[in-house]
Design a protein around this motif. Structure first.
Motif, PDB file in Angstrom:
ATOM      1  N   GLU A  66       0.833  -1.210   0.000  1.00  0.00           N
ATOM      2  CA  GLU A  66       0.000   0.000   0.000  1.00  0.00           C
ATOM      3  C   GLU A  66       0.863   1.253   0.000  1.00  0.00           C
ATOM      4  O   GLU A  66       0.556   2.225  -0.706  1.00  0.00           O
ATOM      5  CB  GLU A  66      -0.935  -0.011   1.216  1.00  0.00           C
ATOM      6  N   ASN A 170      -8.552   5.189  -8.033  1.00  0.00           N
ATOM      7  CA  ASN A 170      -9.838   4.523  -8.240  1.00  0.00           C
ATOM      8  C   ASN A 170      -9.723   3.007  -8.187  1.00  0.00           C
ATOM      9  O   ASN A 170     -10.654   2.313  -7.764  1.00  0.00           O
ATOM     10  CB  ASN A 170     -10.414   4.941  -9.596  1.00  0.00           C
ATOM     11  N   ARG A 171      -8.570   2.484  -8.608  1.00  0.00           N
ATOM     12  CA  ARG A 171      -8.415   1.031  -8.749  1.00  0.00           C
ATOM     13  C   ARG A 171      -7.680   0.368  -7.587  1.00  0.00           C
ATOM     14  O   ARG A 171      -7.418  -0.833  -7.630  1.00  0.00           O
ATOM     15  CB  ARG A 171      -7.659   0.720 -10.052  1.00  0.00           C
ATOM     16  N   SER A 172      -7.336   1.117  -6.561  1.00  0.00           N
ATOM     17  CA  SER A 172      -6.530   0.531  -5.486  1.00  0.00           C
ATOM     18  C   SER A 172      -6.857   1.170  -4.132  1.00  0.00           C
ATOM     19  O   SER A 172      -7.687   2.077  -4.035  1.00  0.00           O
ATOM     20  CB  SER A 172      -5.037   0.728  -5.790  1.00  0.00           C
ATOM     21  N   LYS A 174      -8.483   0.285  -1.442  1.00  0.00           N
ATOM     22  CA  LYS A 174      -9.870   0.279  -0.987  1.00  0.00           C
ATOM     23  C   LYS A 174      -9.976   0.200   0.537  1.00  0.00           C
ATOM     24  O   LYS A 174     -10.969   0.639   1.123  1.00  0.00           O
ATOM     25  CB  LYS A 174     -10.623  -0.905  -1.610  1.00  0.00           C
ATOM     26  N   ASN A 175      -8.955  -0.355   1.194  1.00  0.00           N
ATOM     27  CA  ASN A 175      -9.022  -0.559   2.640  1.00  0.00           C
ATOM     28  C   ASN A 175      -8.260   0.485   3.446  1.00  0.00           C
ATOM     29  O   ASN A 175      -8.100   0.340   4.658  1.00  0.00           O
ATOM     30  CB  ASN A 175      -8.488  -1.958   2.994  1.00  0.00           C
ATOM     31  N   THR A 178      -9.182   7.661   3.479  1.00  0.00           N
ATOM     32  CA  THR A 178      -8.811   8.784   2.612  1.00  0.00           C
ATOM     33  C   THR A 178      -7.842   9.732   3.314  1.00  0.00           C
ATOM     34  O   THR A 178      -6.959  10.310   2.668  1.00  0.00           O
ATOM     35  CB  THR A 178     -10.055   9.561   2.162  1.00  0.00           C
ATOM     36  N   ARG A 237     -14.356   7.106  -4.969  1.00  0.00           N
ATOM     37  CA  ARG A 237     -14.854   5.861  -4.397  1.00  0.00           C
ATOM     38  C   ARG A 237     -16.370   5.716  -4.565  1.00  0.00           C
ATOM     39  O   ARG A 237     -16.891   4.611  -4.590  1.00  0.00           O
ATOM     40  CB  ARG A 237     -14.490   5.792  -2.917  1.00  0.00           C
ATOM     41  N   ASN A 238     -17.078   6.838  -4.666  1.00  0.00           N
ATOM     42  CA  ASN A 238     -18.535   6.788  -4.716  1.00  0.00           C
ATOM     43  C   ASN A 238     -19.126   6.864  -6.117  1.00  0.00           C
ATOM     44  O   ASN A 238     -20.184   6.288  -6.375  1.00  0.00           O
ATOM     45  CB  ASN A 238     -19.129   7.904  -3.855  1.00  0.00           C
TER      46      ASN A 238
END
Length: 294
Positions: A66, A170-172, A174-175, A178, A237-238
């Motif tokens: 990450e 956008n593609r990475s 996610k966990n 922000t 993300r939304n």
């Protein structure tokens, strides 16, 4: 507020905040180097993000993978900011911000080629309308427009690196929160500016002491950095990367309004029509779709 509306609102506010970047020219005009301005901007932003993480009890912890992705994001965002600010030395801020709007098309192309994301008629129409509006923002009522090649090239690089930043975000990750992403991105930007100053003998870091310069730096740290970066991540993300990029049409609109209000640039008929077209393109993205498609 549902996720789609939340993402759209965050995208709009983020774009408008990022459009405040041209106020940095107030400091540059007094002899403060671009590298100094960006170093102060990202350093203050990193501090604000760190305090926010502590207050909201988020975590600074990320995995090595990450962190590698975040470091790449920091390099991209730093490069985008630096090339945009350097372009201000060669072309007008409004023109630079207008050319920067190439990035929604770049985002759409990258998503289509690399991730096979289909772009619907509504999305394409909104991009075309936004481009028409921005073209009017860049022209006087007589239709004249001049571009400096160096300045235009710098803005193109800025748009490309910013579009790649949006796609990767956008593609990475996610966990990862922000706030944590934004903190490390700002920190990487600081390190990039320090490295640039150390490696380039022509770059000199300066102390900013004038009250007016401090106010501008604080504004740059808060609005186009802290607020814009945080809300950009929420928007992506939304609602996804392409709609968020299209909402970025409000960036050059904000920059042009700053030119009118701050630098006494004329408010022409073309500007008025351009603003209307840009707002129309934003509405196409924000208004609900009957079938949920783009």
């Amino acid at each position: 507020m549902n996720n789609k509306l939340k993402g759209a609102v965050c995208g709009i506010v983020s774009a408008m905040c990022y459009g405040i970047n041209p106020i940095g020219k107030l400091v540059s005009a007094d002899g403060v180097s671009t590298n100094t301005l960006l170093l102060y901007r990202f350093s203050l932003a990193a501090i604000v993000f760190a305090i926010s993480i502590v207050v909201t009890k988020k975590s600074f912890k990320v995995t090595p993978k990450e962190f590698g992705i975040i470091a790449m994001l920091g390099l991209l965002f730093g490069a985008s900011s630096m090339t945009l600010y350097y372009s201000f030395m060669h072309i007008a801020t409004g023109v630079a911000s207008t050319l920067l709007f190439l990035y929604p098309v770049m985002v759409a192309i990258i998503m289509a080629l690399c991730f096979h994301e289909r772009q619907g008629f509504r999305t394409i129409l909104s991009i075309v309308i936004a481009f028409a509006g921005i073209a009017l923002l860049n022209r006087g009522d007589g239709g004249e427009s001049t571009l400096n090649l160096i300045g235009a090239t710098l803005v193109f690089i800025s748009a490309l690196t910013y579009s790649i930043y949006i796609v990767i975000l956008n593609r990475s990750l996610k966990n990862v929160s922000t706030l944590t992403i934004s903190f490390y991105v700002a920190l990487c930007c600081v390190l990039c500016n320090v490295a640039h100053a150390m490696l380039d003998p022509d770059v000199h870091l300066q102390f900013i002491t004038a009250p007016s310069h401090i106010c501008v730096v604080l504004a740059l740290a808060v609005f186009p950095t802290v607020v814009a970066l945080s809300l950009l991540a929420v928007a992506i993300r939304n609602i996804g990367s392409t709609p968020t990029a299209i909402l970025g049409a409000l960036e050059p609109l904000t920059a042009v309004l700053i030119g009118v209000l701050l630098y006494n640039e004329p408010f022409t008929f073309n500007l008025a029509v351009g603003i209307i077209l840009i707002l129309a393109s934003v509405l196409l993205v924000v208004l609900p779709h009957k079938n949920g498609s783009n």
